[in-house]
Write an enzyme that holds these catalytic residues in place. Structure first.
Site, mmCIF file in Angstrom:
data_model
loop_
_atom_site.group_PDB
_atom_site.id
_atom_site.type_symbol
_atom_site.label_atom_id
_atom_site.label_comp_id
_atom_site.label_asym_id
_atom_site.label_seq_id
_atom_site.Cartn_x
_atom_site.Cartn_y
_atom_site.Cartn_z
ATOM 1 N N HIS A 90 0.822 -1.215 0.000
ATOM 2 C CA HIS A 90 0.000 0.000 0.000
ATOM 3 C C HIS A 90 0.850 1.257 0.000
ATOM 4 C CE1 HIS A 90 0.576 1.096 4.289
ATOM 5 N NE2 HIS A 90 0.601 -0.206 4.513
ATOM 6 N N CYS A 100 2.288 -4.990 6.966
ATOM 7 C CA CYS A 100 2.058 -4.719 5.551
ATOM 8 C C CYS A 100 3.291 -4.048 4.944
ATOM 9 C CB CYS A 100 0.836 -3.830 5.369
ATOM 10 S SG CYS A 100 -0.730 -4.679 5.726
#
Length: 472
Positions: free
Chosen positions: A368, A387
């Site tokens: 992301h 992440c």
């Protein structure tokens, strides 16, 4: 005439009886020999991780010697081949060469006096060589350590050792040619082998540290888990980089931030897992469904210190599926945080930035964007909750989608003043690999070594050392 006929018949019967007894004697010796062979197989079962494989192999050979019975210098050539295991960073004694060498020399020089002892010594030599070949065949084709046995965050699809491929070493028409055929041959592997042979250190490591790190990464490269797609996304966690590979070359490279390593108070819950999957979609202007662990450990603490923290950071609070209108009035220190869920709205403050790249996995991680751009100026970027934050989200989207209406749609949506979350599917799924490599040779033929940020080199070294696998 009748008397002579009877005498001839008696002689024939005696001859038949002698032949039957001779055949029975041969059969008994064979049975006795097979029994001794089976007993020795059982007694030496600890030599191999697959004793049932060896038993099956020798059953096919009628429990007879066949490795050391090969003519000429073949047994000695096998030993010389096994000695080259040091070129792979492996300890020759893992392949029993310290025990095989003296026995092989004794067999050649006929130094054993007792024939029965000689046979048992030959059996011992045979079983040592067979076990060594099994180990070598497995090492070259699959590696020696199962990666998921060391790392609870390892989820890359990896081929398990195939019995038929490993034991093919015993049925190959040319055993030495077979050993040639199973040598790892990828460019990355051969480059690391060359670096190991040179004995040089790296810019940030001395010779000894570099050698050990190379040996551990040679083992990683022997695992059957490498991508075979024409195009894929490759993240190397300890290098903090992402590459898009197409037809063997990097068409895009960027910095990434990955999960924090383990600490005295955290056993590794924030580490980015090793995994492979398929990127199938992006979410433009994503909504961040804040994980319960982050809400419990961080969000509630910030909200208790600042009643307007949630609204100032575009975070909505839900209870039983309904949005809470005035979360400022909640005493977050005393309330049961598990009754609430938290979502951060799309926008400039969203922790996921303006786009996330989605792929199926059981660790709830994805690639992301991020509004915290200053993080990419840091050298060590193990700072996320697991992440992977990407430095160049637009370039990554372009590399995946290519030019055209869909990419233009993504770009326009990301530039909106009033962002709305939207999913956009990839026309063709793209494989993604999150990997852990701490040594490699770069395009300039320089050895690169990276810090073992999750302690996985240390775990692998301890396991290989304990099992006398790694060359010292």
């Amino acid at each position: 005439m009748l008397e002579k006929y009877g005498q001839d018949q008696k002689e024939t019967l005696d001859s038949d009886l002698q032949e039957r007894r001779r055949q029975q004697g041969i059969l008994k010796r064979q049975n006795d020999s097979a029994l001794v062979f089976k007993q020795q197989l059982k007694a030496n079962s600890s030599l191999t991780e697959h004793p049932e494989w060896l038993d099956s192999i020798y059953q096919d050979h009628l429990y007879k010697l066949f490795l050391i019975a090969q003519g000429g210098k073949t047994p000695f050539k096998i030993v010389e081949y096994l000695r080259k295991s040091t070129l792979h960073g492996l300890d020759t004694n893992y392949f029993y060469l310290n025990a095989i060498g003296p026995l092989l020399r004794d067999m050649e020089q006929h130094q054993l006096e007792s024939s029965s002892l000689k046979y048992r010594e030959q059996l011992k030599l045979e079983m040592l060589m067979a076990s060594a070949l099994l180990r070598y065949s497995e090492a070259m084709q699959y590696g020696l350590i199962r990666p998921d046995s060391l790392d609870k965050n390892y989820f890359i699809k990896t081929q398990a050792p195939d019995r038929s491929k490993i034991t093919a070493v015993f049925s190959a028409p040319d055993l030495l040619a077979f050993l040639d055929s199973i040598q790892p041959s990828s460019a990355a592997y051969l480059a690391l082998q060359k670096a190991l042979k040179s004995g040089k250190g790296a810019l940030n490591r001395n010779k000894e540290d570099a050698e050990q790190t190379i040996k551990l990464n040679l083992e990683r490269l022997r695992w059957k888990n490498q991508p075979d797609a024409q195009k894929y996304v490759w993240v190397n966690i300890p290098d903090f980089t992402l590459k898009v590979i197409e037809k063997g070359s990097a068409i895009l490279e960027m910095k990434v931030c990955v999960g924090e390593g383990r600490t005295d108070t955290d056993p590794g819950t924030k580490e980015t897992p090793q995994l492979n999957s398929m990127i199938y979609s992006v979410q433009v202007n994503p909504i961040w469904n804040i994980p319960a662990s982050i809400a419990r450990k961080e969000i509630s603490r910030y909200a208790s210190n600042d009643p307007y923290y949630l609204s100032n950071n575009d975070i909505d609070v839900y209870k039983a599926g309904k949005r809470v209108n005035s979360p400022e009035g909640i005493d977050w220190l005393s309330t049961d945080i598990s009754q609430y869920t938290f979502k951060q709205r799309p926008g400039e403050q969203n922790s996921l930035g303006k786009i996330k790249f989605i792929f199926n996995n059981n660790s709830s991680v994805y690639l992301h964007d991020t509004p915290a751009r200053s993080a990419f100026k840091k050298k060590a970027r193990a700072i996320s909750h697991g992440c992977v934050r990407v430095e160049k989200p637009m370039e990554l989207a372009f590399a995946l989608f290519g030019p055209g209406k869909t990419y233009d749609q993504i770009k326009t949506a990301m530039e909106r003043s009033y962002p709305r979350a939207k999913y956009i599917g990839l026309p063709a799924k793209v494989p993604v690999y999150l990997t852990y490599i701490t040594a490699w040779v770069d395009e300039q033929r320089l050895l690169q070594i990276r810090n073992d940020i999750y302690g996985l080199d240390d775990l692998l070294y301890k396991e290989m050392k304990a099992r006398e696998m790694i060359a010292e």
